[in-house]
Design an enzyme around this catalytic site. Structure first.
Site: not given
Length: 502
Positions: A396, A264, A298, A189
């Protein structure tokens, strides 16, 4: 001042229409819905995907389960699977321009960067093909004259692969070829914002000879498609890349049937800079680390932890170089920072900047949204006088925002680096390699760069500590992540001790 590259209108552009790939066939979704993707750099519709549902996910999982159980892929020799994966790599290389263009217009990343990512992806597919031939177990002939132990590595089964919008083709390439090399079947997906290049990959894999049902690609939202892929009992493993919040939900879903999970997730990655560092090299790496992929990465080096003696010089020089970075049209080969993925995400980034300024941080460069006539853009931003407890230093942001913090001793620097929930990567800069190694061993992160930043290779494992995830991608053990171990304990001759008669 930011160097602006105004986007050019997409003249005579035809929206590309896509279907889903299930059991080797291209198909519409069960409910007929469509997702239209508008280019974040040009503000016009560029792609339409099928809006998949739970029913579509379940069809794909059924196809993957059947394809695994019939053994047409899992019981191939390693060499046979490797040859097909190598053919896929060649076809990816042949269509790399098309794939890079799709990633560019759907995600807003610069076209030159997208082309470089495709080159890296081809290398990963070829590396995975090589590992598929080298996958092996162990044998033990030290257990006595009558016993031989053999440990097999077998494909884990059906793998759900869920990928994000920021590196559409590169991240699926960090997962799918390794799963295929191990003999698994898959349901993929892609993000509903950037599905195009993954769907073209489906065409490539069919042409390369991957059997029907081995790779299924279902488009749609996480709620409609992703969630069923993480709870279905016929799925044996979930490999997910995305936010830490959704990673936690994925792990909770998978726990219902105790699936193996590879995650991850997020990062808030520091670059620690000592006074003896080569500042010319570092300044370039700082700007690259913060603004590569518009900071929607990231691995972004979003925290500079700078020795107090050089902090003012570093901020001044980073700001000067940031002012030379070309921001704007993703299709311009000279652009370095493209568009922000969505208006909502742009607003979220801007809120982090304004809240940091209110909390006492100083906006040393940028911070403003850019009106380029179309699309959504943010100027490269530097926040100085940031304190470790500020949200912008701990969370983040996922945008082109660089926070500068200061330290006095090595212990201080390591403490600041380790004080947050993430541990994906870090950098350390010093001419004293003892300093680099000391920091490298004490910072809790999956990758530590020394006098460089965000270099990579297919051979080097990638993943994080703490809330940056579970497991590792890439590297020689990547294929093993998609396997189970099975022990064969073999006895030769008659069994000498009979329990019932002892």
């Amino acid at each position: 001042m930011t160097v602006l590259v105004r986007p050019q209108a997409l003249e005579n552009f035809k929206v590309r229409e896509f279907q889903m790939l299930i059991d080797g066939k291209w198909t519409d979704g069960a409910e007929g819905g469509v997702i239209e993707r508008r280019s974040p750099g040009h503000g016009v519709a560029v792609s339409r995907y099928q809006a998949g549902t739970k029913a579509d996910a379940e069809r794909a999982i059924t196809a993957a389960r059947r394809a695994f159980d019939d053994g047409h892929w899992s019981r191939m020799t390693g060499a046979e699977r490797s040859n097909i994966i190598l053919k896929a790599a060649d076809l990816i290389a042949a269509r790399s321009g098309e794939l890079a263009y799709l990633d560019c217009i759907e995600s807003g990343k610069p076209i030159s960067q997208a082309k470089a990512e495709l080159g890296g992806a081809v290398d990963i597919w070829r590396y995975a093909a090589a590992l598929g031939r080298d996958l092996h177990g162990e044998s033990y002939n030290t257990l006595g004259d009558t016993t031989l132990g053999v440990v097999l590595r077998e494909a884990i089964g059906v793998v759900s692969i869920i990928t994000p919008w920021n590196f559409p083709f590169l991240i699926v390439s960090q997962k799918l070829p390794f799963a295929l090399a191990a003999g698994c079947t898959t349901v993929v997906k892609p993000s509903e914002l950037t599905s195009g290049s993954t769907l073209v990959l489906g065409e490539i894999l069919l042409e390369a000879g991957v059997p029907a049902g081995v790779v299924n690609i279902v488009t749609g939202t996480g709620a409609e498609v992703g969630a069923p892929m993480t709870v279905h009992p016929d799925v044996d493993m979930v490999s997910f890349t995305g936010s830490t919040l959704v990673g936690k939900l994925t792990m909770a879903n998978a726990a219902q049937t105790l699936k193996k999970v590879s995650l991850e997730l997020g990062g808030k990655n520091p670059q620690i800079v000592f006074p003896d560092a080569n500042l010319d090299d570092f300044i370039d790496a700082a700007v690259f680390g913060a603004y590569f992929n518009a900071g929607e990465c990231c691995n972004a080096g979003s925290r500079l932890i700078v020795h107090r003696d050089i902090a003012d010089e570093v901020v001044k020089r980073v700001a000067a170089l940031a002012g030379e970075v070309r921001v704007g049209d993703p299709l311009d080969p000279q652009t370095k920072v493209g568009a922000i993925i969505s208006p909502e995400h742009l607003a979220k980034i801007s809120t982090y900047v304004s809240n940091a300024a209110t909390a006492g941080a100083h906006v040393s460069h940028g911070g403003e949204t850019l009106d380029l006539g179309m699309g959504q853009f943010l100027s490269p931003t530097i926040l100085s006088a940031v304190q470790p407890d500020m949200a912008v230093a701990r969370e983040e942001v996922f945008g082109p925002v660089l926070s500068v913090l200061t330290f006095e001793t090595l212990d201080d620097a390591v403490s600041i680096a380790n004080s947050i929930d993430y541990g994906l990567s870090a950098g350390v800069w010093s001419r004293d390699f003892d300093t680099c190694l000391t920091v490298g061993r004490r910072v809790r992160a999956g990758t530590i760069w020394m006098n460089t930043f965000m270099d990579g290779a297919s051979e080097l494992p990638f993943g994080g500590y703490k809330q940056s995830g579970l497991g590792r991608e890439l590297g020689r053990h990547a294929v093993e992540d998609y396997t189970e171990t099975k022990t064969l304990n073999m006895h030769m001759g008659r069994r000498k001790v009979v329990w019932s008669r002892s």
